[in-house]
Design an enzyme around this catalytic site. Sequence first.
Site, PDB file in Angstrom:
ATOM      1  N   HIS A 127       6.254  19.598   1.559  1.00 23.72           N
ATOM      2  CA  HIS A 127       6.641  20.672   1.860  1.00 23.72           C
ATOM      3  C   HIS A 127       8.031  20.320   3.014  1.00 23.72           C
ATOM      4  CE1 HIS A 127       3.348  23.312   0.585  1.00 23.72           C
ATOM      5  NE2 HIS A 127       3.946  22.949  -0.410  1.00 23.72           N
ATOM      6  N   CYS A 135      22.705  18.118   7.357  1.00 25.08           N
ATOM      7  CA  CYS A 135      23.842  18.708   7.494  1.00 25.08           C
ATOM      8  C   CYS A 135      24.214  19.703   6.258  1.00 25.08           C
ATOM      9  CB  CYS A 135      25.357  17.958   7.917  1.00 25.08           C
ATOM     10  SG  CYS A 135      26.813  18.991   7.806  1.00 25.08           S
ATOM     11  N   CYS A 160      26.024  19.104  13.195  1.00 21.04           N
ATOM     12  CA  CYS A 160      26.083  17.846  12.684  1.00 21.04           C
ATOM     13  C   CYS A 160      26.950  17.019  13.686  1.00 21.04           C
ATOM     14  CB  CYS A 160      26.795  17.680  11.141  1.00 21.04           C
ATOM     15  SG  CYS A 160      27.056  16.330  10.651  1.00 21.04           S
ATOM     16  N   CYS A 163      30.397  16.286  11.491  1.00 27.11           N
ATOM     17  CA  CYS A 163      31.695  17.413  11.162  1.00 27.11           C
ATOM     18  C   CYS A 163      31.316  18.672  11.940  1.00 27.11           C
ATOM     19  CB  CYS A 163      31.283  17.602   9.626  1.00 27.11           C
ATOM     20  SG  CYS A 163      30.012  18.630   9.097  1.00 27.11           S
TER      21      CYS A 163
END
Length: 258
Positions: A127, A135, A160, A163
């Site tokens: 899981h 990201c 992130c 970015c």
Amino acid sequence: MTSFSSQIKTNIDYAAELLRKAKYAVVLTGAGISTPSGIPDFRSEGTGLWSQDEAMEVASLGTFRTAPERFFIWFRPLASQIYSAEPNPAHIALAEMEKAGRVQSIVTQNIDALHHKAGSENVIEMHGTLRTLSCTQCFQQVNAKNYLKPFVEQGELPHCPKCNSLMKPDVILFGEQLPQQAWYNAQRECRQCDLMLVAGSSLEVLPVAGLPMQAIDRGAHLVILNNATTYLDVRADVVIQEDVAVIIPAIAEQVFNG
């Protein structure tokens, strides 16, 4: 030394004997192995995570995509518990048996990484895991270690480093498929084992709940350690309904010293 009834002692001895004789033992663990470490399970009536706050809706991929702040508000208490949790004697005993060659792999339904913290190496996380984040835009994957503390303590959402977009914990939410490679690896392990030990799983969540059937259909022995009945109790060689944090170390002691 914990005192057991004669019947439980007999079952512990038999489970240990099966482990000693096994050439390829695989363990399947569920939430019940981590509750002694302070992590709530998901399905116990009144206390399980899925019984509170409409969690099946909040912990969904759809909610994460449309209202991620709602998901993170719900997720923060659980992340805090996981962040501070330590392996209990059951995790440690399984890691010791793996190191000694008595257990070949662990298939887990848990996202808490406590098997890794205990020292287990061959762990298949069905899981997902809270050990990493990805990201949502550029798909950069990072170690969660540097992001969990500010999230848990200040509620700072993970962004992130590449970015600056929002990152998602690499856990499987409702509406997501199981990791394909993990599912393939788990099936391979279950189909080649000659002993499967189920610990702390109610065996209610498909498709993982079907893995022990793949083992016993190929002739493997089955040991079930759980605090409640499961649908496979009737097919098991040994069933012990006690605290796994007590029973697994007792079995391990017999494996090494019996």
